[in-house]
Enzyme design. Structure first.
Site, PDB file in Angstrom:
ATOM      1  N   ASP A 128       8.646   5.282   7.704  1.00 19.71           N
ATOM      2  CA  ASP A 128       8.098   4.666   8.914  1.00 19.71           C
ATOM      3  C   ASP A 128       6.889   5.501   9.308  1.00 19.71           C
ATOM      4  OD1 ASP A 128       8.634   2.385  10.766  1.00 19.71           O
ATOM      5  OD2 ASP A 128       8.300   3.979  12.220  1.00 19.71           O
ATOM      6  N   SER A 129       5.778   4.843   9.519  1.00 19.60           N
ATOM      7  CA  SER A 129       4.548   5.582   9.734  1.00 19.60           C
ATOM      8  C   SER A 129       3.659   4.855  10.724  1.00 19.60           C
ATOM      9  CB  SER A 129       3.837   5.783   8.394  1.00 19.60           C
ATOM     10  OG  SER A 129       3.856   4.597   7.637  1.00 19.60           O
ATOM     11  N   ASP A 141      -6.880   2.903   6.947  1.00 20.91           N
ATOM     12  CA  ASP A 141      -7.652   3.829   6.107  1.00 20.91           C
ATOM     13  C   ASP A 141      -9.180   3.705   6.265  1.00 20.91           C
ATOM     14  OD1 ASP A 141      -5.470   5.171   5.120  1.00 20.91           O
ATOM     15  OD2 ASP A 141      -5.341   4.020   3.258  1.00 20.91           O
ATOM     16  N   GLY A 150       0.832  -1.210   0.000  1.00 21.80           N
ATOM     17  CA  GLY A 150       0.000   0.000   0.000  1.00 21.80           C
ATOM     18  C   GLY A 150       0.858   1.248   0.000  1.00 21.80           C
ATOM     19  N   LYS A 151       1.831   1.246   0.897  1.00 21.56           N
ATOM     20  CA  LYS A 151       2.783   2.367   0.955  1.00 21.56           C
ATOM     21  C   LYS A 151       3.522   2.519  -0.367  1.00 21.56           C
ATOM     22  CE  LYS A 151       4.884   2.189   5.563  1.00 21.56           C
ATOM     23  NZ  LYS A 151       6.173   1.936   6.237  1.00 21.56           N
ATOM     24  N   HIS A 190      -0.600  12.342   5.511  1.00 24.48           N
ATOM     25  CA  HIS A 190       0.722  12.409   6.115  1.00 24.48           C
ATOM     26  C   HIS A 190       1.800  12.016   5.087  1.00 24.48           C
ATOM     27  CE1 HIS A 190      -1.176   8.565   6.216  1.00 24.48           C
ATOM     28  NE2 HIS A 190      -0.155   7.916   6.749  1.00 24.48           N
ATOM     29  N   ARG A 191       1.563  10.905   4.362  1.00 24.65           N
ATOM     30  CA  ARG A 191       2.575  10.421   3.409  1.00 24.65           C
ATOM     31  C   ARG A 191       2.667  11.343   2.202  1.00 24.65           C
ATOM     32  NH1 ARG A 191       1.035   5.957   3.520  1.00 24.65           N
ATOM     33  NH2 ARG A 191       2.482   5.306   5.132  1.00 24.65           N
ATOM     34  N   PHE A 209      -5.152   1.140   2.467  1.00 26.32           N
ATOM     35  CA  PHE A 209      -4.623  -0.004   3.224  1.00 26.32           C
ATOM     36  C   PHE A 209      -4.641   0.354   4.710  1.00 26.32           C
ATOM     37  CE2 PHE A 209      -0.439   1.564   4.585  1.00 26.32           C
ATOM     38  CZ  PHE A 209      -0.306   2.688   3.780  1.00 26.32           C
ATOM     39  N   GLY A 210      -4.228  -0.598   5.519  1.00 27.61           N
ATOM     40  CA  GLY A 210      -4.039  -0.342   6.955  1.00 27.61           C
ATOM     41  C   GLY A 210      -5.288   0.216   7.635  1.00 27.61           C
TER      42      GLY A 210
HETATM   43  P1  ITT Z   1       7.711  -1.399   5.996  1.00 26.68           P
HETATM   44  O1  ITT Z   1       8.384  -1.312   7.343  1.00 26.68           O
HETATM   45  O2  ITT Z   1       8.178  -2.555   5.172  1.00 26.68           O
HETATM   46  O3  ITT Z   1       7.732  -0.095   5.250  1.00 26.68           O
HETATM   47  P2  ITT Z   1       5.278  -1.707   7.583  1.00 26.68           P
HETATM   48  O4  ITT Z   1       3.825  -1.908   7.244  1.00 26.68           O
HETATM   49  O5  ITT Z   1       5.887  -2.653   8.588  1.00 26.68           O
HETATM   50  O6  ITT Z   1       6.119  -1.716   6.213  1.00 26.68           O
HETATM   51  P3  ITT Z   1       5.532   0.525   9.388  1.00 26.68           P
HETATM   52  O7  ITT Z   1       6.338  -0.208  10.392  1.00 26.68           O
HETATM   53  O8  ITT Z   1       5.916   1.922   9.044  1.00 26.68           O
HETATM   54  O9  ITT Z   1       5.482  -0.224   7.999  1.00 26.68           O
HETATM   55  O10 ITT Z   1       4.024   0.475   9.881  1.00 26.68           O
HETATM   56  C1  ITT Z   1       3.088   1.314   9.356  1.00 26.68           C
HETATM   57  C2  ITT Z   1       1.711   0.834   9.767  1.00 26.68           C
HETATM   58  O11 ITT Z   1       0.932   1.984  10.097  1.00 26.68           O
HETATM   59  C3  ITT Z   1       1.035   0.174   8.580  1.00 26.68           C
HETATM   60  O12 ITT Z   1       1.227  -1.221   8.596  1.00 26.68           O
HETATM   61  C4  ITT Z   1      -0.418   0.588   8.771  1.00 26.68           C
HETATM   62  O13 ITT Z   1      -1.046  -0.290   9.663  1.00 26.68           O
HETATM   63  C5  ITT Z   1      -0.300   1.958   9.425  1.00 26.68           C
HETATM   64  N1  ITT Z   1      -0.302   3.032   8.404  1.00 26.68           N
HETATM   65  C6  ITT Z   1       0.740   3.840   8.058  1.00 26.68           C
HETATM   66  N2  ITT Z   1       0.375   4.690   7.072  1.00 26.68           N
HETATM   67  C7  ITT Z   1      -0.892   4.396   6.783  1.00 26.68           C
HETATM   68  C8  ITT Z   1      -1.812   4.907   5.852  1.00 26.68           C
HETATM   69  O14 ITT Z   1      -1.489   5.850   4.976  1.00 26.68           O
HETATM   70  N3  ITT Z   1      -3.036   4.376   5.835  1.00 26.68           N
HETATM   71  C9  ITT Z   1      -3.392   3.413   6.683  1.00 26.68           C
HETATM   72  N4  ITT Z   1      -2.594   2.863   7.591  1.00 26.68           N
HETATM   73  C10 ITT Z   1      -1.342   3.347   7.650  1.00 26.68           C
END
Ligand code: ITT
Length: 213
Positions: free
Chosen positions: A84-85, A167, A26-27, A192-193, A164-165
């Site tokens: 990182d988000s 959202d 998604g990111k 934010h992104r 994703f996540g």
């Molecule tokens: P990478 O470390 O591989 O980049 P990750 O999913 O583990 O992937 P993070 O540790 O940064 O990444 O966790 C970010 C989580 O925060 C992500 O899995 C979502 O659950 C949530 N998140 C971040 N940005 C989001 C967005 O734009 N929309 C929805 N949920 C988001």
């Protein structure tokens, strides 16, 4: 025959590689869309299946983004961007925050767990914010970071199927919709992104160089 400068460069020099260090598809889709048109050869972690888990043991978003980007820049020798988000919920003291990805085992479970935790919380106390930190690390070790946020509310139930996540449960008052009810392009205008990537894009524009091929 008229030959443009750009054409000369294409024949005689190679474009710098930029590795996007995320395994979150998604990111990755949002990042690729917002970096479109920049003169880099984009690589992703799918190009490096041999890499293991990236470190995320920092105490801040910036620290974690930086750790991920440094690790991948060292392993590949290329310019690297990491994100990182997470979601900070006010009544939960900022949780799940940097632990958002580990809050439960998948997106559906994470959303369910958060809605359960807020079951008795009235609308005006359901404030939350998304945070996105981006680190750009050059092969010479130079590090640049940006961080942006987006304020909203945690909805009472999931709405929408895009994104994703979190959202589907992140309600964005200026548009009267959850982020999952927006197209990717529309989400990126406010998210934010999206904000962090517009700043990151400016940094990357300064770093574009070509090497003879
Ligand atoms: P990478 O470390 O591989 O980049 P990750 O999913 O583990 O992937 P993070 O540790 O940064 O990444 O966790 C970010 C989580 O925060 C992500 O899995 C979502 O659950 C949530 N998140 C971040 N940005 C989001 C967005 O734009 N929309 C929805 N949920 C988001």
């Amino acid at each position: 025959m008229l030959v443009k400068n750009r054409d000369i460069r294409l024949f005689s020099q190679s474009v710098m590689k930029l590795v996007i260090a995320t395994r979150n598809i998604g990111k990755l889709a949002e990042i690729k869309e917002l970096l479109q048109g920049l003169d880099f050869e984009i690589k992703t972690l799918a190009d490096y299946p041999e890499f293991g888990e990236l470190p995320e043991d920092g105490t801040t978003f910036i620290e974690n983004a930086t750790k991920k980007a440094i690790t991948v820049a060292k392993l590949t020798g290329h310019l690297t961007l990491a994100d990182d988000s997470g979601l900070e919920v006010t009544v939960l003291g900022g949780a799940p925050g940097i632990k958002s990805a580990r809050y439960a085992k998948n997106d559906v479970e994470r959303n369910k767990k958060l809605l359960d935790a807020l079951k008795l919380i009235p609308w005006e106390q359901r404030t939350a914010r998304f945070v996105c930190a981006i680190a750009i690390v050059q092969p010479n070790g130079n590090i640049q970071t940006v961080q942006e946020t987006c304020d909203g509310f945690i909805a009472f139930e999931p709405q929408g199927t895009n994104g994703f996540g979190f959202d589907p449960i992140f309600y964005y008052p200026p548009l009267g919709k959850t982020f999952a009810e927006l197209s990717r392009t529309e989400k990126s205008k406010y998210s934010h992104r999206g904000k962090a990537l517009r700043a990151a894009r400016k940094i990357l524009e300064q770093l574009i160089t070509y090497t003879p091929s």
